[in-house]
Write a protein that holds these residues in place. Structure first.
Motif, short mmCIF file in Angstrom:
data_model
loop_
_atom_site.label_atom_id
_atom_site.label_comp_id
_atom_site.label_asym_id
_atom_site.label_seq_id
_atom_site.Cartn_x
_atom_site.Cartn_y
_atom_site.Cartn_z
N CYS A 1 0.87 -1.17 0.00
CA CYS A 1 0.00 0.00 0.00
C CYS A 1 0.91 1.23 0.00
CB CYS A 1 -0.90 -0.01 1.23
SG CYS A 1 0.03 0.17 2.77
N VAL B 1 1.71 3.12 2.31
CA VAL B 1 2.58 3.21 3.50
C VAL B 1 3.88 2.42 3.28
CG1 VAL B 1 2.68 2.85 6.00
CG2 VAL B 1 0.49 3.39 4.92
N HIS C 1 0.39 -6.31 1.72
CA HIS C 1 -0.89 -6.79 2.25
C HIS C 1 -1.29 -8.08 1.54
CE1 HIS C 1 -2.18 -3.51 4.90
NE2 HIS C 1 -1.52 -2.71 4.08
N CYS D 1 -2.06 -1.48 10.04
CA CYS D 1 -1.39 -0.60 9.08
C CYS D 1 -2.15 0.72 9.01
CB CYS D 1 -1.33 -1.27 7.71
SG CYS D 1 -0.45 -0.29 6.48
N CYS E 1 -2.86 2.49 6.60
CA CYS E 1 -3.67 2.69 5.40
C CYS E 1 -5.14 2.33 5.62
CB CYS E 1 -3.12 1.86 4.24
SG CYS E 1 -3.40 0.10 4.43
N ARG F 1 -6.30 -0.85 5.77
CA ARG F 1 -6.56 -2.25 5.42
C ARG F 1 -6.37 -3.09 6.69
NH1 ARG F 1 -4.19 0.16 1.22
NH2 ARG F 1 -5.09 -0.11 -0.86
ZN LIG Z 1 -1.26 -0.67 4.46
#
Ligand SMILES: [Zn+2]
Length: 440
Positions: A254, A256, A261, A316, A318, A320
């Motif tokens: 992602c 980040v 993932h 995380c 993001c 997710r």
């Molecule tokens: Zn992430």
């Protein structure tokens, strides 16, 4: 320039940000479905019958550990279609990966499998900056290998446009990048570095529109990423997959960028000690073992990838909710990845066996003098075949080169050495000397 911020976008929030309790229920249902589908494959049916496994045996995720492992050798033993769970008429596409001998390992997809696959590629592409207004150059080979067509469908799924450049011809690749004003590049990391070097040499550094790259198909280091990003002024993202599982799309980074993932609504990924096959803790390196949860044509259970990595279940930024895996840090067998192609020492052995006069002693050396892999084989000549005549030796060398290329599809530099000069091994022979520095 390469430090611009990549917006945090999510292609399939329902799947990628699912609350973990809900995901566990989905995974249990997926495991049951996979056991049901895998019963149509003789290899699994025999194993299930022997240990009394039925779909109802799966009550929790821990029950995954009762299921049998699958190895590359199992797939090879069932060549060509022994691991297919649907009749030919239901297949929509076939791909293949290289095996340890000249025969590939086939994988099949139903229409539904293809839809899932393109969605998985779309997830990591969007996570790494792809939007519908971009043009993407796919410089992976289009063919039996899953990379080209897999990414192609993923890009279309996002609604972006694809330029299917396929692999090779660096000058033409650069012309396309420049003239089409390509936004996103797809290829192997070593090829991206090679393109970057050529772009700089041509005085075009900083003059392309390119902003993103999605690189995969071979292990690479963080150092290599920084080099590619600096040279091309882009952000480069890592993704992971293998054709035995589905192709690219098993996991991806992602914005980040703290691991890839794992698409846990479609796959269960275990990280096991390769010797004991017991699970290792988060953060500890082990072999990735993967089970599909929804595949129709080629459901696969506990496939031993031989890829070494570690898992990370921490949250995380993001948003997710899926586990992440580290970049691939090595292999638990002797498979080499040379210019994105899987090669086993046994393939080299097979090629040598086809040429009279070569002893079964050889050594493979891998280097990366510039940005591309170089592969060399030292082959020992049998005493009775050793000749002072240059011509005879050259003929033998060329013959070996042709046989090796016929089996691996790659060019190796062949060097003939005098009888009894290569090291002898009492245990497992060390055939491969990888001097490319792949680990972090
Ligand atoms: Zn992430």
């Amino acid at each position: 320039m390469s430090n611009f911020v990549v917006p945090n976008r999510i292609f399939d929030p329902e799947a990628e940000c699912m609350p973990s309790g809900e995901r566990v229920k989905m995974q249990i249902a997926g495991l049951r479905r996979t056991v049901e589908q895998a019963k149509k494959i003789p290899f699994y049916r025999r194993k299930f019958d022997k240990s009394g496994i039925a779909p109802e045996s799966i009550k929790s995720l821990e029950d995954l550990q009762q299921l049998p492992f699958t190895t590359k050798q199992d797939l090879r033993d069932a060549y060509p279609f022994g691991f297919f769970a649907v009749p030919r008429a239901e297949l929509a596409r076939l791909h293949a990966s290289s095996g340890t001998t000249g025969k590939p390992t086939f994988v099949g997809y139903t229409q539904k499998d293809l839809e899932i696959w393109s969605g998985l590629c779309a997830r990591f592409l969007v996570a790494g900056g792809l939007t519908a207004d971009q043009i993407v150059q796919v410089s992976f080979g289009y063919g039996l290998f899953t990379g080209g067509f897999g990414l192609h469908s993923g890009i279309e799924r996002v609604g972006a446009s694809v330029l299917p450049a396929s692999s090779g011809n660096t000058q033409r690749q650069i012309m396309l990048l420049e003239d089409v004003k390509i936004d996103t590049l797809i290829c192997t990391p070593s090829y991206a570095l090679n393109l970057a070097e050529n772009i700089t040499a041509m005085g075009k550094k900083g003059k392309l529109a390119l902003r993103y790259a999605h690189l995969g198909g071979e292990p690479w280091t963080e150092e290599m990423r920084l080099g590619i990003e600096e040279e091309l002024g882009i952000r480069a993202f890592n993704n992971y997959g293998l054709s035995e599982i589905i192709g690219p799309g098993v996991s991806g980074e992602c914005a980040v960028r703290c691991g890839m993932h794992i698409q846990e609504d479609q796959f269960m990924v275990e990280c096991l000690n390769p010797e004991t096959l017991e699970p290792v803790a988060d953060g500890e390196q082990g072999e990735l073992v993967i089970t599909s949860l929804n595949k129709e044509a080629c459901p696969i259970i506990r496939y031993r990838t031989r890829d070494l990595a570690y898992l990370d279940s921490s949250p995380c930024e993001c948003g997710r909710t899926t586990k992440r895996m580290s970049r691939i840090r090595g292999r638990s067998d002797d498979m080499m990845i040379i210019r994105g192609v899987n090669v086993f020492p046994t393939q080299i052995e097979e090629a040598l066996l086809r040429v009279d006069g070569t002893a079964p002693h050889f050594m493979i050396e891998l280097t990366r003098p510039g940005n591309l892999d170089e592969a060399a084989i030292k082959v020992e000549i049998r005493p009775q075949d050793f000749s002072d005549k240059m011509e005879a030796m050259h003929k033998m060398r060329d013959r070996i080169g042709r046989e090796v290329t016929a089996i691996t599809g790659l060019h190796f530099n062949i060097e003939l050495v005098e009888p009894n000069t290569l090291e002898r091994f009492t245990g497992k022979a060390k055939r491969v000397f990888d001097n490319r520095k792949l680990n972090d």
